[in-house]
Scaffold this motif. Structure first.
Motif, PDB file in Angstrom:
ATOM      1  N   ALA A 174       3.495 -76.788 -56.286  1.00  0.00           N
ATOM      2  CA  ALA A 174       3.188 -77.613 -55.117  1.00  0.00           C
ATOM      3  C   ALA A 174       3.122 -76.765 -53.863  1.00  0.00           C
ATOM      4  O   ALA A 174       3.809 -75.747 -53.727  1.00  0.00           O
ATOM      5  N   THR A 175       2.240 -77.200 -52.956  1.00  0.00           N
ATOM      6  CA  THR A 175       2.182 -76.653 -51.605  1.00  0.00           C
ATOM      7  C   THR A 175       2.404 -77.817 -50.652  1.00  0.00           C
ATOM      8  O   THR A 175       2.673 -78.944 -51.087  1.00  0.00           O
ATOM      9  N   ALA A 176       2.261 -77.566 -49.388  1.00  0.00           N
ATOM     10  CA  ALA A 176       2.468 -78.633 -48.407  1.00  0.00           C
ATOM     11  C   ALA A 176       1.413 -79.722 -48.517  1.00  0.00           C
ATOM     12  O   ALA A 176       1.632 -80.855 -48.081  1.00  0.00           O
ATOM     13  N   SER A 177       0.248 -79.382 -49.112  1.00  0.00           N
ATOM     14  CA  SER A 177      -0.850 -80.352 -49.108  1.00  0.00           C
ATOM     15  C   SER A 177      -1.369 -80.700 -50.501  1.00  0.00           C
ATOM     16  O   SER A 177      -2.254 -81.548 -50.634  1.00  0.00           O
ATOM     17  N   ALA A 178      -0.866 -80.055 -51.550  1.00  0.00           N
ATOM     18  CA  ALA A 178      -1.441 -80.309 -52.871  1.00  0.00           C
ATOM     19  C   ALA A 178      -0.443 -80.007 -53.972  1.00  0.00           C
ATOM     20  O   ALA A 178       0.499 -79.233 -53.784  1.00  0.00           O
ATOM     21  N   VAL A 179      -0.662 -80.638 -55.108  1.00  0.00           N
ATOM     22  CA  VAL A 179       0.099 -80.363 -56.330  1.00  0.00           C
ATOM     23  C   VAL A 179      -0.901 -79.911 -57.394  1.00  0.00           C
ATOM     24  O   VAL A 179      -1.919 -80.569 -57.621  1.00  0.00           O
TER      25      VAL A 179
END
Length: 211
Positions: A174-179
């Protein structure tokens, strides 16, 4: 598997790579069936089509076996031959185990193709050779063909109740905007798809909205 054939000559083609129970499926192409004037050599190809086994053949009928057969014909330049000038004969082998697993009456089996435009099965005149476990059918066009049969007396309509294997090496990041989800498909020959579901916390149930 591909077998060469004279387009005006025709011939009996055997596809040994797709044998079932020690018997090979066959395609008998009459002379001038593929072409009246082109005397060059073309090909008839046959490949397993496991997608047919997942399509319901209708009330009181079941699919027999684990796969159908996709049959195509091509000219010397590799162009598909869409129209036949006459009927061809195809022979499809089966096993007693296939008949038992499907719960059908052996004498009621027939060769059929699934019409994707009408979403219906089209059956063809079929002779059932119960001694040699062969179905011999006359077909008017090339398609993906499978075997369907009427359910035996007292036998319920059966469906595939065996779940596929688990997705291989599942991993999520995961990132801040996507999995990002990764993994390999199960190796089951009749696998249709892998569905990923999303739940809204705090729920942890295996359900939710498909992505």
């Amino acid at each position: 598997q591909a077998e060469t054939v004279g387009l005006t000559d025709g011939g009996l083609l055997k596809f040994k790579d797709l044998a079932v129970g020690g018997k090979s499926p066959e395609v008998n192409v009459p002379g001038s069936c593929l072409s009246i004037s082109d005397s060059s050599t073309g090909k008839v190809e046959m490949a397993s089509d496991p997608t047919l086994s997942a399509i319901n053949p209708g009330e009181n009928e079941n699919f027999v076996g684990k796969s159908g057969y996709e049959i195509t014909a091509k000219d010397a330049n590799g162009n598909a031959i869409e129209t036949l000038n006459s009927d061809i004969t195809i022979t499809i082998p089966y096993t007693d185990a296939d008949v038992s697993a499907a719960g059908v009456t052996e004498s009621q089996m027939k060769v059929a193709a699934y019409d994707t435009s009408t979403q219906t099965w089209e059956s063809f005149p079929t002779t059932v050779d119960t001694t040699n476990n062969l179905l011999i059918a006359t077909v008017s066009h090339l398609s993906s063909f499978g075997v369907i049969g009427g359910t035996a007396a007292g036998s319920p309509t059966v469906s595939d109740s065996t779940p596929p294997a688990a997705v291989g090496n599942p991993h999520g990041s995961a990132t801040a905007s996507a999995v990002t989800l990764t993994g390999s498909d199960p190796s089951d020959s009749d696998l249709d798809s892998v569905e990923v579901l999303r739940n809204t916390p705090p729920s942890t149930a295996v359900s939710g909205d498909p992505l």
